[in-house]
Design an enzyme around this catalytic site. Structure first.
Site, PDB file in Angstrom:
ATOM      1  N   ASP A  94       0.746  -0.962  -0.434  1.00 53.95           N
ATOM      2  CA  ASP A  94       0.137  -0.275  -0.332  1.00 53.95           C
ATOM      3  C   ASP A  94       0.798   1.000   0.063  1.00 53.95           C
ATOM      4  O   ASP A  94       2.141   1.417   0.987  1.00 53.95           O
ATOM      5  CB  ASP A  94      -0.862  -0.066   1.047  1.00 53.95           C
ATOM      6  CG  ASP A  94      -1.805   1.043   1.243  1.00 53.95           C
ATOM      7  OD1 ASP A  94      -1.897   1.456   0.588  1.00 53.95           O
ATOM      8  OD2 ASP A  94      -2.815   0.727   1.794  1.00 53.95           O
ATOM      9  N   GLY A  97      -1.569   5.785   1.874  1.00 49.98           N
ATOM     10  CA  GLY A  97      -2.208   7.578   1.853  1.00 49.98           C
ATOM     11  C   GLY A  97      -3.214   6.749   2.323  1.00 49.98           C
ATOM     12  O   GLY A  97      -3.660   7.868   3.297  1.00 49.98           O
ATOM     13  N   ASP A 148      -2.281   7.958  -3.516  1.00 49.81           N
ATOM     14  CA  ASP A 148      -3.712   8.657  -3.273  1.00 49.81           C
ATOM     15  C   ASP A 148      -4.016   9.491  -2.044  1.00 49.81           C
ATOM     16  O   ASP A 148      -3.444   9.207  -0.919  1.00 49.81           O
ATOM     17  CB  ASP A 148      -4.549   7.809  -3.663  1.00 49.81           C
ATOM     18  CG  ASP A 148      -5.283   6.874  -2.335  1.00 49.81           C
ATOM     19  OD1 ASP A 148      -3.905   6.776  -1.531  1.00 49.81           O
ATOM     20  OD2 ASP A 148      -6.555   6.585  -1.944  1.00 49.81           O
ATOM     21  N   GLY A 217     -10.774   4.343  -0.268  1.00 49.27           N
ATOM     22  CA  GLY A 217     -12.304   5.198   0.438  1.00 49.27           C
ATOM     23  C   GLY A 217     -13.169   4.627   0.559  1.00 49.27           C
ATOM     24  O   GLY A 217     -14.417   5.017   1.587  1.00 49.27           O
ATOM     25  N   ASP A 267      -7.761  -6.812   1.061  1.00 52.19           N
ATOM     26  CA  ASP A 267      -7.461  -6.971   2.182  1.00 52.19           C
ATOM     27  C   ASP A 267      -8.275  -6.440   2.879  1.00 52.19           C
ATOM     28  O   ASP A 267      -8.627  -5.991   3.632  1.00 52.19           O
ATOM     29  CB  ASP A 267      -6.083  -6.372   2.174  1.00 52.19           C
ATOM     30  CG  ASP A 267      -6.420  -4.515   2.164  1.00 52.19           C
ATOM     31  OD1 ASP A 267      -5.840  -4.469   3.397  1.00 52.19           O
ATOM     32  OD2 ASP A 267      -6.854  -4.270   1.365  1.00 52.19           O
ATOM     33  N   CYS A 305     -14.692 -26.688  11.644  1.00 47.98           N
ATOM     34  CA  CYS A 305     -12.993 -26.121  10.859  1.00 47.98           C
ATOM     35  C   CYS A 305     -12.583 -27.210  11.218  1.00 47.98           C
ATOM     36  O   CYS A 305     -12.220 -27.484  11.874  1.00 47.98           O
ATOM     37  CB  CYS A 305     -13.613 -24.938  11.530  1.00 47.98           C
ATOM     38  SG  CYS A 305     -11.256 -24.194  11.423  1.00 47.98           S
ATOM     39  N   CYS A 307      -8.947 -26.321  11.307  1.00 51.51           N
ATOM     40  CA  CYS A 307      -7.612 -25.256  11.138  1.00 51.51           C
ATOM     41  C   CYS A 307      -6.589 -26.426  12.332  1.00 51.51           C
ATOM     42  O   CYS A 307      -7.397 -27.008  13.304  1.00 51.51           O
ATOM     43  CB  CYS A 307      -7.938 -23.525  11.430  1.00 51.51           C
ATOM     44  SG  CYS A 307      -8.332 -23.711  13.295  1.00 51.51           S
ATOM     45  N   CYS A 310      -8.527 -25.885  15.600  1.00 48.01           N
ATOM     46  CA  CYS A 310      -9.945 -26.196  16.301  1.00 48.01           C
ATOM     47  C   CYS A 310      -9.674 -28.107  16.306  1.00 48.01           C
ATOM     48  O   CYS A 310     -10.404 -28.895  17.088  1.00 48.01           O
ATOM     49  CB  CYS A 310     -10.808 -25.917  14.974  1.00 48.01           C
ATOM     50  SG  CYS A 310     -11.098 -24.716  15.225  1.00 48.01           S
ATOM     51  N   HIS A 336      -6.928 -19.576  13.570  1.00 44.14           N
ATOM     52  CA  HIS A 336      -8.219 -20.031  13.072  1.00 44.14           C
ATOM     53  C   HIS A 336      -9.165 -18.845  12.051  1.00 44.14           C
ATOM     54  O   HIS A 336      -9.828 -19.127  11.254  1.00 44.14           O
ATOM     55  CB  HIS A 336      -8.692 -20.179  14.375  1.00 44.14           C
ATOM     56  CG  HIS A 336     -10.459 -19.901  13.788  1.00 44.14           C
ATOM     57  ND1 HIS A 336     -10.763 -21.011  13.780  1.00 44.14           N
ATOM     58  CD2 HIS A 336     -11.642 -19.347  14.106  1.00 44.14           C
ATOM     59  CE1 HIS A 336     -12.059 -21.503  13.432  1.00 44.14           C
ATOM     60  NE2 HIS A 336     -13.289 -20.261  13.466  1.00 44.14           N
TER      61      HIS A 336
END
Length: 373
Positions: A94, A97, A148, A217, A267, A305, A307, A310, A336
């Site tokens: 990024d 901005g 920006d 924005g 993101d 889940c 993962c 879990c 998680h």
């Protein structure tokens, strides 16, 4: 500027969603994609190996923060951001901005650039489009964002229009200043909640010929319906053959709705920030695992889940770790939440590939709001 290759594999019949693939100097990315945020050259609490195991294809880092600490010179000397942080897959940086916008009490903006005081030590700094692009070239990210001006909500039409005009001029300067041949550059569309300003910004940004286009924005305080309306306003003016990136947006429902409106990249700090505060995503909605009601709950955070967290740990144990201030607690919740979001994106891509995105979205919402926690 790197000629980033992006191809659309399949389009959804009932929405603007599309399944795609992007090629960068550090590998391919399947889209739609969620980029975990590694602001300061790290996704908080996670190692690169853990991110790869979760299926992370690209991460985001921040120019503003890395400029202040440790400094672009040190990262350049280390061989670039990839080598510095031991991450061999793609990185998007990024421009800073949004950070300038969020630190309003410490900065002054004019057409030249931004004068600001460091939130770390109060030292005075100046950033302009040329310097921001030079910093990102030192960082060596695969995708660099233009500098920006992000205007918050609410804001007057006059304020937003001034931001649109300044963003347009800065975009031209960024493109002129950029030299690195192995780095793509994305333009950013601003315009607040004013459709005509959004369209004006999109048309000008596209005319400059960037490798991809971001919608900036948004998610700055406006109602969700208004955010979705602005996405719908902008998307028709962005080239179909280029990737589209919705900046700073990443709740499960926003990912689904953004994809349906034609967004390819997202993101957000929410998954990791919420995890550190003891809140996790589950199949049935958000769960605040710090709550006393889970002190004797020996079930996983999410029974559906698979993962690492879990598979091996219970709500009661994780709550204990968080209440005791143990680092393992926030690591487990972070693992998680990132798994949940990245798995959601993988399921969205599968639904797109198999032609049932709308059914997938309906089922997801029905479960998420079922109050079965």
């Amino acid at each position: 500027m790197y000629d980033l290759k992006f191809r659309i594999i399949k389009k959804d019949k009932f929405s603007a969603a599309r399944l795609g693939e992007m090629e960068t100097p550090h590998g391919k990315i399947s889209t739609p994609v969620f980029m975990p945020v590694g602001t300061q050259a790290t996704v908080k609490a996670m190692t690169p190996e853990e991110l790869i195991e979760l299926g992370t294809e690209i991460i985001l880092s921040n120019t503003y923060h890395l400029y202040l600490r440790p400094g672009p010179e040190i990262i350049r000397e280390a061989g670039g951001l990839h080598a510095f942080m031991h991450w061999e897959r793609p990185i998007l940086t990024d421009s800073g901005g949004f950070q300038v916008f969020s630190l309003a009490s410490l900065r002054e903006v004019d057409d030249r650039g931004v004068t600001f005081r460091s939130h770390i030590d109060g030292s005075l700094h100046f950033l302009d489009p040329e310097k921001v692009m030079a910093i990102q070239e030192d960082l060596g990210s695969d995708i660099a964002m233009v500098f920006d001006e992000c205007v918050g909500y609410p804001a007057s039409r006059e304020e937003v229009e001034k931001g649109v005009e300044r963003t347009a001029r800065w975009a031209e300067r960024c493109l002129k200043a950029h030299r690195r041949k192995d780095q793509a550059v994305f333009g950013i569309v601003q315009g607040g909640i004013f459709p005509d300003l959004r369209i004006r910004s999109a048309k000008h940004t596209v005319s400059l010929g960037f490798s991809g286009y971001a919608i900036g924005g948004l998610s700055v305080g406006e109602p969700k319906g208004m955010m979705y309306q602005m996405i719908e306003t902008v998307i028709p003016y962005l080239p179909e053959e280029k990737p589209r990136y919705l900046m700073g947006v990443g709740t499960p429902e926003d990912l689904i709705e953004g994809v349906k409106r034609g967004v390819d990249m997202f993101d957000c700090v929410m998954p990791t920030r919420m995890a550190r505060n003891g809140t996790v995503y589950t199949t049935y909605g958000r769960l605040v695992v710090r709550n006393a009601s889970y002190a004797r709950d020996f079930t996983p955070l999410d029974p559906h889940c698979q993962c690492y967290t879990c598979r091996y740990y219970t709500r009661a144990y994780i709550r204990h770790l968080l209440k005791a201030g143990e680092i393992l607690g926030l690591r487990l919740t972070t693992i998680h939440n990132l798994h949940f979001i990245l798995n959601l994106m993988a399921n969205i891509r599968k639904a797109l590939a198999d032609g049932y995105l709308e059914e997938f979205a309906r089922e997801f919402y029905a479960q998420c709001y079922s109050n079965k926690l």
